[in-house]
Design a protein around this motif. Structure first.
Motif, PDB file in Angstrom:
ATOM      1  N   TYR A  56       0.035  -6.093   1.588  1.00 35.54           N
ATOM      2  CA  TYR A  56      -1.108  -5.853   0.714  1.00 35.54           C
ATOM      3  C   TYR A  56      -0.746  -6.368  -0.675  1.00 35.54           C
ATOM      4  O   TYR A  56       0.413  -6.253  -1.087  1.00 35.54           O
ATOM      5  CB  TYR A  56      -1.377  -4.354   0.547  1.00 35.54           C
ATOM      6  N   GLN A 113      -4.015   8.666   3.322  1.00 38.70           N
ATOM      7  CA  GLN A 113      -4.003   7.316   3.899  1.00 38.70           C
ATOM      8  C   GLN A 113      -4.334   6.264   2.846  1.00 38.70           C
ATOM      9  O   GLN A 113      -5.308   6.422   2.104  1.00 38.70           O
ATOM     10  CB  GLN A 113      -5.021   7.213   5.048  1.00 38.70           C
ATOM     11  N   LEU A 166       5.320  -3.420   4.232  1.00 39.07           N
ATOM     12  CA  LEU A 166       5.836  -2.490   5.249  1.00 39.07           C
ATOM     13  C   LEU A 166       6.836  -3.269   6.095  1.00 39.07           C
ATOM     14  O   LEU A 166       6.464  -4.189   6.837  1.00 39.07           O
ATOM     15  CB  LEU A 166       4.690  -1.948   6.113  1.00 39.07           C
ATOM     16  N   ILE A 183      -2.166  -5.715   8.764  1.00 36.91           N
ATOM     17  CA  ILE A 183      -0.717  -5.665   8.970  1.00 36.91           C
ATOM     18  C   ILE A 183      -0.063  -5.325   7.630  1.00 36.91           C
ATOM     19  O   ILE A 183      -0.713  -5.353   6.601  1.00 36.91           O
ATOM     20  CB  ILE A 183      -0.181  -6.975   9.573  1.00 36.91           C
ATOM     21  N   ARG A 186      -4.080   1.743  16.405  1.00 38.45           N
ATOM     22  CA  ARG A 186      -2.792   1.836  15.698  1.00 38.45           C
ATOM     23  C   ARG A 186      -2.898   1.367  14.249  1.00 38.45           C
ATOM     24  O   ARG A 186      -1.947   1.502  13.494  1.00 38.45           O
ATOM     25  CB  ARG A 186      -1.761   0.905  16.367  1.00 38.45           C
ATOM     26  N   TYR A 187      -4.038   0.749  13.901  1.00 36.37           N
ATOM     27  CA  TYR A 187      -4.098   0.021  12.625  1.00 36.37           C
ATOM     28  C   TYR A 187      -5.306   0.392  11.781  1.00 36.37           C
ATOM     29  O   TYR A 187      -6.282   0.955  12.281  1.00 36.37           O
ATOM     30  CB  TYR A 187      -4.150  -1.499  12.900  1.00 36.37           C
ATOM     31  N   GLY A 188      -5.236  -0.003  10.489  1.00 34.47           N
ATOM     32  CA  GLY A 188      -6.437  -0.045   9.685  1.00 34.47           C
ATOM     33  C   GLY A 188      -7.210  -1.257  10.172  1.00 34.47           C
ATOM     34  O   GLY A 188      -6.617  -2.315  10.404  1.00 34.47           O
ATOM     35  N   ASP A 205       6.666  -4.271   9.876  1.00 35.97           N
ATOM     36  CA  ASP A 205       5.882  -5.420  10.334  1.00 35.97           C
ATOM     37  C   ASP A 205       6.725  -6.655  10.024  1.00 35.97           C
ATOM     38  O   ASP A 205       6.795  -7.112   8.875  1.00 35.97           O
ATOM     39  CB  ASP A 205       4.524  -5.494   9.621  1.00 35.97           C
ATOM     40  N   LEU A 234       1.349   7.180   3.941  1.00 33.65           N
ATOM     41  CA  LEU A 234       1.529   5.891   3.258  1.00 33.65           C
ATOM     42  C   LEU A 234       0.873   5.880   1.873  1.00 33.65           C
ATOM     43  O   LEU A 234       1.450   5.392   0.903  1.00 33.65           O
ATOM     44  CB  LEU A 234       0.944   4.772   4.145  1.00 33.65           C
TER      45      LEU A 234
HETATM   46  C1  G1P Z   1       0.011   1.784   8.488  1.00 31.90           C
HETATM   47  C2  G1P Z   1      -1.393   1.811   7.919  1.00 31.90           C
HETATM   48  C3  G1P Z   1      -2.351   1.004   8.799  1.00 31.90           C
HETATM   49  C4  G1P Z   1      -1.831  -0.416   8.953  1.00 31.90           C
HETATM   50  C5  G1P Z   1      -0.395  -0.370   9.528  1.00 31.90           C
HETATM   51  C6  G1P Z   1       0.211  -1.765   9.562  1.00 31.90           C
HETATM   52  O1  G1P Z   1       0.036   2.491   9.696  1.00 31.90           O
HETATM   53  O2  G1P Z   1      -1.809   3.153   7.806  1.00 31.90           O
HETATM   54  O3  G1P Z   1      -3.630   0.977   8.209  1.00 31.90           O
HETATM   55  O4  G1P Z   1      -2.669  -1.148   9.811  1.00 31.90           O
HETATM   56  O5  G1P Z   1       0.461   0.438   8.693  1.00 31.90           O
HETATM   57  O6  G1P Z   1       1.446  -1.730  10.235  1.00 31.90           O
HETATM   58  P1  G1P Z   1       1.436   3.031  10.333  1.00 31.90           P
HETATM   59  O7  G1P Z   1       2.111   1.843  10.918  1.00 31.90           O
HETATM   60  O8  G1P Z   1       2.205   3.629   9.190  1.00 31.90           O
HETATM   61  O9  G1P Z   1       1.027   4.033  11.367  1.00 31.90           O
END
Ligand code: G1P
Length: 289
Positions: free
Chosen positions: A207, A229, A130, A204, A169-171, A133, A110
């Motif tokens: 940003y 990242q 993204l 999510i 799964r997330y930041g 989401d 990303l």
């Molecule tokens: C990415 C980011 C993550 C964020 C997430 C939100 O992860 O790296 O920090 O919380 O999107 O959907 P990915 O979904 O690409 O694994």
């Protein structure tokens, strides 16, 4: 501070969780009922005042560019037939909005995708959206983040409380003090184990970032998986320039995972005025309406 008018849509991911559906179409083209994820995301951006859409793409993503292309012949046909509602559905983008497609080249994460937008963005705050989401909310999440950036004077991310087992799964942000749903981020960790997470608030896919993030991204080394990242660059933004977290208002569905996608589809279908909710409920329960 200048108005925020550019948004980056990283759409170069492989969508492996949705194979074989994503063998020839990007995951961002998967529909929620009748509208692809990417269109939901673009509509949110345009309603928030964005006039330049920057898609960071990979091979086999032509469907996204095709989707936003005008279809003059078909438009004319529907117009002649007096099918105004179909004409409306073809208008996937207002004319004044600019679309830019930049190939990511290599799937290096990303952060690497966002970095590709650097030559277009120069020195201004910009949004990153993204599309997987998917958000249903009375509030425009991107517009709300832009407000936060204007009042706080620094970058902002959207967050929501996530179940403990999904923190990895997330930041995940550490925010010592919340005030009316916003707070200064003092820590941010990419996909931590639940025991190491600084809180239950996961980032999510919305940003609004200071262009300073580009030089931080350029210096960010790849992680163990070989990906750059965005969260790692944001760590430096937290200490150097400041980052605010804003809690999401509304419902977010993680359409990067099958469960979230199915949930989003069912919730949207049940709320769709053109479908009969009671009939749908009966069908879902295995009964005839
Ligand atoms: C990415 C980011 C993550 C964020 C997430 C939100 O992860 O790296 O920090 O919380 O999107 O959907 P990915 O979904 O690409 O694994």
């Amino acid at each position: 501070m200048k108005p925020v008018t550019k948004a980056v849509f990283p759409v170069g991911g492989m969508g492996t969780r949705f194979l074989p559906a994503t063998k020839s179409i990007p995951k961002e083209m998967l529909p929620i009922v009748d509208k692809p994820l990417i269109q939901h995301a673009v509509e949110e951006a345009v309603a928030a005042g964005i006039d330049t859409l920057i898609f960071i793409t990979s091979a086999s993503k032509h469907a996204i560019s095709d989707h936003f292309d005008p279809r003059p012949m078909l438009r004319q046909k529907f117009q002649h037939q007096g099918k105004a509602s179909l004409v409306e559905k073809l208008d996937t983008l207002p004319e004044q909005v600019t679309r830019i497609f930049i190939p990511q080249g290599e799937p290096l994460g990303l952060g690497h995708a966002v970095l590709q937008a650097r030559p277009i963005i120069e020195d201004e705050f910009f949004a990153v959206i993204l599309a997987d989401d998917y958000i249903r909310s009375p509030v425009n999440t991107t517009a709300a983040l832009i407000d936060t950036v204007h009042s706080g004077g620094c970058s902002a991310v959207s967050v929501e409380e996530v179940p403990e087992q999904w923190l990895s799964r997330y930041g995940v942000v550490g925010v010592p003090q919340w005030h009316h749903g916003t707070g200064k981020v003092t820590q941010i960790v990419e996909k931590p184990a639940a025991t190491e997470a600084p809180s239950r608030f996961g980032v999510i896919g919305r940003y609004v970032l200071d262009a300073a993030v580009f030089s931080l991204l350029a210096e960010t080394p790849p992680d163990q998986g070989g990906e750059i990242q965005l969260t790692d660059a944001l760590k430096k933004l937290v200490t150097d320039n400041g980052l605010i977290a804003r809690q999401l208002e509304g419902q977010r569905y993680d359409c990067g995972h099958k469960q979230g996608y199915v949930q989003a589809t069912v919730a949207t279908a049940l709320a769709d005025g053109t479908l009969q909710r009671d009939d749908l409920m009966a069908l879902l329960e295995g009964n005839r309406p």
